[in-house]
Scaffold this active site. Structure first.
Site, short mmCIF file in Angstrom:
data_model
loop_
_atom_site.label_atom_id
_atom_site.label_comp_id
_atom_site.label_asym_id
_atom_site.label_seq_id
_atom_site.Cartn_x
_atom_site.Cartn_y
_atom_site.Cartn_z
N ASP A 159 0.84 -1.19 0.00
CA ASP A 159 0.00 0.00 0.00
C ASP A 159 0.88 1.25 0.00
OD1 ASP A 159 -1.63 2.19 0.69
OD2 ASP A 159 -2.94 0.95 1.93
N ASP A 180 -0.05 9.39 -6.87
CA ASP A 180 -0.62 9.34 -8.22
C ASP A 180 -1.50 8.09 -8.34
OD1 ASP A 180 -1.08 9.52 -10.94
OD2 ASP A 180 0.90 8.78 -11.50
#
Length: 295
Positions: A159, A180
């Site tokens: 993550d 992003d």
């Protein structure tokens, strides 16, 4: 959800804005000898082949980087970005044909386009470190292959939001963070902003770049509102929209929130944005550049 593949969109108008800004930020960071840390929360594959089925299926790069790569009228502010794309493609040509004379090559072909790790790799030095996160099982393999000969790079299939928060503040107290996400889930709009707010509380002098698509205006407005109600200072917002906002499905524009931007970035974007409208846009295209939160 892990269906998003950036290979379909590599080199499109959104990449032109995002990667030209990233190039300018990283170029600025290298002006000091002291090392810095680059952190990329959603790295993708690292490098994209524009001849493959993904890029060719959409052809988005043809309306993006392909329109400006060899334009002699490009503003000086785009030089770090365009020079990088040219050098990567010349190197690609050399790898394909070792006998090619790089000094006389006049090919307009675009063989490769870098993702954000490919941009970063061109700027980071021996004293800098890079941390790249990616969850997609195919892209993480491509990313690991891309990074094999890259010193002081750390690639993790985990993550990216938690990865960012676990790495700051960096030991050097100098850092650039790019967030992003693919925005497959609406929660990403809120989660991305909240991650930067939490990161800022731990490391207020870092530079943070948050990319977003313009799909539904209210989602972007919520992001702006969350920033303005936080403790974060010095936030620049830039947006480039090919078309007017619409209720129909699809991305009409792209934008960035930049926390602690380099001091000259605003003036550089004042050159880049009208140029992008002329070369990539139409009469319906618009752009904005706004100091969302003062220093």
């Amino acid at each position: 959800m892990l269906s998003y593949r950036h290979a379909f969109h590599a080199g499109n108008f959104a990449d032109v804005l995002k990667h030209s800004v990233l190039s300018l930020v990283l170029d600025y960071m290298t002006r000091k000898e002291k090392g810095f840390c680059y952190i990329d929360s959603h790295s993708g594959a690292g490098m994209y082949q524009l001849a493959d089925e993904y890029a060719q299926k959409t052809g988005e790069y043809k309306d993006g980087i392909a329109k400006i790569i060899n334009d002699e009228d490009a503003p000086e502010s785009l030089e770090p970005y365009l020079s990088l794309i040219k050098s990567l493609n010349l190197a690609s040509d050399r790898n394909t044909d070792p006998s090619a004379d790089i000094s006389t090559d006049t090919s307009n072909d675009l063989d490769v386009y870098p993702g954000s790790p490919g941009i970063a790799k061109a700027f980071v030095r021996r004293q800098d470190s890079s941390h790249l996160f990616e969850l997609h099982p195919t892209d993480i393999q491509h990313l690991e292959n891309f990074c094999q000969r890259w010193r002081k790079v750390f690639v993790k299939q985990s993550d990216g939001y938690q990865g960012v928060l676990g790495l700051i503040p960096p030991p050097s107290r100098r850092g650039v963070v790019l967030i992003d996400p693919p925005y497959e889930l609406k929660e990403d709009y809120h989660k991305a902003v909240k991650t930067i707010i939490k990161a800022y509380e731990k490391f207020s002098t870092g530079t943070y770049i948050l990319w977003y698509p313009v799909v539904k205006r209210e989602l972007v407005e919520q992001m702006s509102y969350t920033f303005t109600k936080s403790s974060v200072k010095n936030v620049l917002q830039v947006e480039f929209c090919l078309e007017s906002d619409t209720d129909e499905y699809g991305m009409t524009g792209t934008g960035l929130f930049i926390v602690n931007p380099p001091w000259q970035l605003t003036s550089q974007l004042e050159e880049i944005l009208p140029y992008m409208k002329t070369k990539l846009g139409s009469d319906d295209t618009s752009y904005t550049l706004n100091q969302l939160i003062a220093e």
